[in-house]
Design a protein around this motif. Structure first.
Motif, PDB file in Angstrom:
ATOM      1  N   GLY A 153       5.089  10.411  -1.550  1.00  0.00           N
ATOM      2  CA  GLY A 153       3.969  10.024  -2.434  1.00  0.00           C
ATOM      3  C   GLY A 153       3.326  11.648  -2.783  1.00  0.00           C
ATOM      4  O   GLY A 153       4.155  12.495  -3.287  1.00  0.00           O
ATOM      5  N   PRO A 154       2.060  11.590  -2.887  1.00  0.00           N
ATOM      6  CA  PRO A 154       1.502  12.947  -3.221  1.00  0.00           C
ATOM      7  C   PRO A 154       1.540  14.025  -2.220  1.00  0.00           C
ATOM      8  O   PRO A 154       1.080  15.134  -2.303  1.00  0.00           O
ATOM      9  CB  PRO A 154      -0.130  12.823  -3.366  1.00  0.00           C
ATOM     10  N   LYS A 155       2.426  13.732  -1.162  1.00  0.00           N
ATOM     11  CA  LYS A 155       2.610  14.676   0.021  1.00  0.00           C
ATOM     12  C   LYS A 155       1.207  15.510   0.367  1.00  0.00           C
ATOM     13  O   LYS A 155       0.902  16.699   0.408  1.00  0.00           O
ATOM     14  CB  LYS A 155       3.595  15.953  -0.646  1.00  0.00           C
ATOM     15  N   MET A 194       0.924  -1.276  -0.024  1.00  0.00           N
ATOM     16  CA  MET A 194       0.103   0.053   0.205  1.00  0.00           C
ATOM     17  C   MET A 194       1.010   1.270  -0.126  1.00  0.00           C
ATOM     18  O   MET A 194       0.514   2.416  -0.556  1.00  0.00           O
ATOM     19  CB  MET A 194      -0.902  -0.005   1.321  1.00  0.00           C
ATOM     20  N   TRP A 195       1.939   1.415   0.802  1.00  0.00           N
ATOM     21  CA  TRP A 195       2.995   2.595   0.721  1.00  0.00           C
ATOM     22  C   TRP A 195       3.517   2.564  -0.827  1.00  0.00           C
ATOM     23  O   TRP A 195       3.722   3.656  -1.312  1.00  0.00           O
ATOM     24  CB  TRP A 195       4.149   2.288   1.692  1.00  0.00           C
ATOM     25  N   LYS A 196       3.684   1.451  -1.561  1.00  0.00           N
ATOM     26  CA  LYS A 196       4.247   1.722  -2.954  1.00  0.00           C
ATOM     27  C   LYS A 196       2.970   2.265  -3.725  1.00  0.00           C
ATOM     28  O   LYS A 196       3.372   3.156  -4.667  1.00  0.00           O
ATOM     29  CB  LYS A 196       4.481   0.268  -3.612  1.00  0.00           C
ATOM     30  N   MET A 197       1.824   1.731  -3.686  1.00  0.00           N
ATOM     31  CA  MET A 197       0.762   2.374  -4.190  1.00  0.00           C
ATOM     32  C   MET A 197       0.502   3.821  -3.897  1.00  0.00           C
ATOM     33  O   MET A 197       0.453   4.886  -4.573  1.00  0.00           O
ATOM     34  CB  MET A 197      -0.661   1.500  -3.987  1.00  0.00           C
ATOM     35  N   TYR A 198       0.719   4.366  -2.544  1.00  0.00           N
ATOM     36  CA  TYR A 198       0.452   5.487  -2.255  1.00  0.00           C
ATOM     37  C   TYR A 198       1.520   6.451  -2.739  1.00  0.00           C
ATOM     38  O   TYR A 198       1.352   7.521  -3.294  1.00  0.00           O
ATOM     39  CB  TYR A 198       0.564   5.649  -0.578  1.00  0.00           C
ATOM     40  N   ASP A 199       2.799   5.855  -2.725  1.00  0.00           N
ATOM     41  CA  ASP A 199       4.057   6.673  -3.580  1.00  0.00           C
ATOM     42  C   ASP A 199       3.588   7.050  -4.981  1.00  0.00           C
ATOM     43  O   ASP A 199       4.044   7.824  -5.631  1.00  0.00           O
ATOM     44  CB  ASP A 199       5.105   6.011  -3.321  1.00  0.00           C
ATOM     45  N   ALA A 200       2.702   6.188  -5.807  1.00  0.00           N
ATOM     46  CA  ALA A 200       2.445   6.348  -7.247  1.00  0.00           C
ATOM     47  C   ALA A 200       1.602   7.279  -7.360  1.00  0.00           C
ATOM     48  O   ALA A 200       1.485   7.640  -8.477  1.00  0.00           O
ATOM     49  CB  ALA A 200       2.214   4.820  -7.711  1.00  0.00           C
ATOM     50  N   ILE A 201       0.609   7.928  -6.255  1.00  0.00           N
ATOM     51  CA  ILE A 201      -0.251   8.771  -6.699  1.00  0.00           C
ATOM     52  C   ILE A 201       0.053  10.083  -7.113  1.00  0.00           C
ATOM     53  O   ILE A 201       0.977  10.610  -6.226  1.00  0.00           O
ATOM     54  CB  ILE A 201      -1.252   8.965  -5.164  1.00  0.00           C
ATOM     55  N   ALA A 251      -2.491  12.428  -7.790  1.00  0.00           N
ATOM     56  CA  ALA A 251      -3.377  13.382  -7.547  1.00  0.00           C
ATOM     57  C   ALA A 251      -3.521  14.282  -6.280  1.00  0.00           C
ATOM     58  O   ALA A 251      -2.695  13.682  -5.338  1.00  0.00           O
ATOM     59  CB  ALA A 251      -4.748  12.880  -7.447  1.00  0.00           C
ATOM     60  N   PRO A 252      -3.469  15.549  -6.298  1.00  0.00           N
ATOM     61  CA  PRO A 252      -3.569  16.215  -5.094  1.00  0.00           C
ATOM     62  C   PRO A 252      -4.455  15.346  -4.060  1.00  0.00           C
ATOM     63  O   PRO A 252      -5.634  14.729  -4.258  1.00  0.00           O
ATOM     64  CB  PRO A 252      -4.189  17.609  -5.351  1.00  0.00           C
ATOM     65  N   THR A 253      -3.930  15.359  -2.566  1.00  0.00           N
ATOM     66  CA  THR A 253      -4.497  14.378  -1.901  1.00  0.00           C
ATOM     67  C   THR A 253      -4.798  15.024  -0.413  1.00  0.00           C
ATOM     68  O   THR A 253      -3.663  15.752   0.040  1.00  0.00           O
ATOM     69  CB  THR A 253      -3.687  13.153  -1.536  1.00  0.00           C
ATOM     70  N   LEU A 254      -5.968  14.718  -0.023  1.00  0.00           N
ATOM     71  CA  LEU A 254      -6.165  15.184   1.475  1.00  0.00           C
ATOM     72  C   LEU A 254      -6.422  14.091   2.382  1.00  0.00           C
ATOM     73  O   LEU A 254      -7.279  13.301   1.896  1.00  0.00           O
ATOM     74  CB  LEU A 254      -7.499  16.468   1.332  1.00  0.00           C
ATOM     75  N   VAL A 255      -5.869  14.240   3.538  1.00  0.00           N
ATOM     76  CA  VAL A 255      -6.085  13.206   4.722  1.00  0.00           C
ATOM     77  C   VAL A 255      -6.804  13.830   5.854  1.00  0.00           C
ATOM     78  O   VAL A 255      -6.358  14.673   6.317  1.00  0.00           O
ATOM     79  CB  VAL A 255      -4.676  12.490   5.043  1.00  0.00           C
TER      80      VAL A 255
END
Length: 288
Positions: free
Chosen positions: A255-257, A221-228, A230-234
């Motif tokens: 990732g998308p920071k 999942m971290w690898k997937m997150y790093d590939a995102i 799109a602008p991301t809000l958590v």
């Protein structure tokens, strides 16, 4: 519009086609689409309050993931897995016939969103992860595992609301009327009272989660997150046991920071039913 429209989309699983339900708010001709995906034991009507607030701007689409709500149940519990759900969501996006979508995912819905957003050519151009990240905490898994898959029965909606509130206090403060409105779509009448809407077999894959495969899954999942891209809000409930403050902070640096918005007095997970939460998401989605 005060009530959504119910539709179904066919999704392919193995040699069978199943119907996945989705609730639609706003103008169907609106090219701006917001997809909202619920958590493990929930269903698309969780987003009613949020969707009503957003429907003048978006065509809001809230699916019932397979095994929940008005969607088909699977004959094989092994199909209740996040990668398969992600494929189902791509069938939904194809049905909507739009080149891109914004995405709000709560818990499991956020995990599905991460998988879809990590794809090359992903249709997700803005992503909101509601109290979830690549790392899943063991305490939260144990807590959710204590009730998922059980088959309780209640005589009245009010009894059901009281019982569900006992395991849902992390959702934060709600009035009795608000909580009853959130409870009703969770129930199905059975002639003698009410039972839960979902297939108890969704618990099978969850119960097979061991520390070892959880760690392996987290790395993926971290690898997937790093590939995102799109602008991301958590979003994070300040008292969440599923998304720690440290994990949320880590998501800001890779990732998308992502940017992070935390809500006091809430655990897992914010339900997007008050002005503060809705405003935070709306500002992000509609920002430049």
């Amino acid at each position: 519009m005060t009530e959504p429209r119910l539709h179904h989309v066919p999704v392919l699983r193995g040699r069978a086609v199943h119907r996945m339900a989705y609730w639609e708010w706003g103008e169907r001709s609106n090219p701006r689409v917001l997809v909202c995906v619920h958590g493990l034991t929930r269903q698309g009507r969780d987003f009613d309050t949020f969707a009503r607030a957003m429907q003048d701007t978006y065509r809001v689409v809230c699916p019932d993931v397979l095994g929940r709500g008005h969607s088909d149940w699977l004959p094989d519990a092994a199909g209740y897995q996040v990668p398969a759900y992600a494929a189902d969501m791509m069938a939904l996006v194809a049905r909507l016939d739009v080149p891109e979508v914004h995405w709000v995912g709560t818990s499991m819905g956020g995990m599905i969103g991460m998988v879809v957003a990590a794809l090359r050519g992903s249709p997700i151009t803005r992503l909101v992860l509601n109290d979830v990240g690549p790392a899943i905490e063991a305490d939260a898994v144990s807590r959710i595992g204590s009730y998922v898959g059980q088959t309780p029965h209640w005589d009245t909606e009010e009894q059901a609301a009281e019982a569900l509130w006992a395991i849902s206090r992390g959702f934060g403060p709600h009035t009795p009327a608000q909580w009853l409105a959130l409870t009703r779509p969770m129930l199905r009448p059975d002639g003698k009272g009410f039972k839960l809407h979902y297939d108890p077999a969704i618990a099978v894959a969850f119960s097979q989660l061991t520390p070892e495969n959880a760690k392996a899954g987290e790395a993926v999942m971290w690898k997937m997150y790093d590939a995102i891209q799109a602008p991301t809000l958590v979003l994070r409930g300040a008292e969440s046991d599923l998304l720690t403050a440290a994990s949320a902070q880590a998501m800001c640096g890779r990732g998308p920071k992502a940017s992070v918005r935390e809500f006091a007095g809430v655990g897992h997970a914010p339900m997007l039913t008050n002005d503060e939460q809705i405003g935070a998401v709306s500002t992000f989605l509609l920002g430049a």
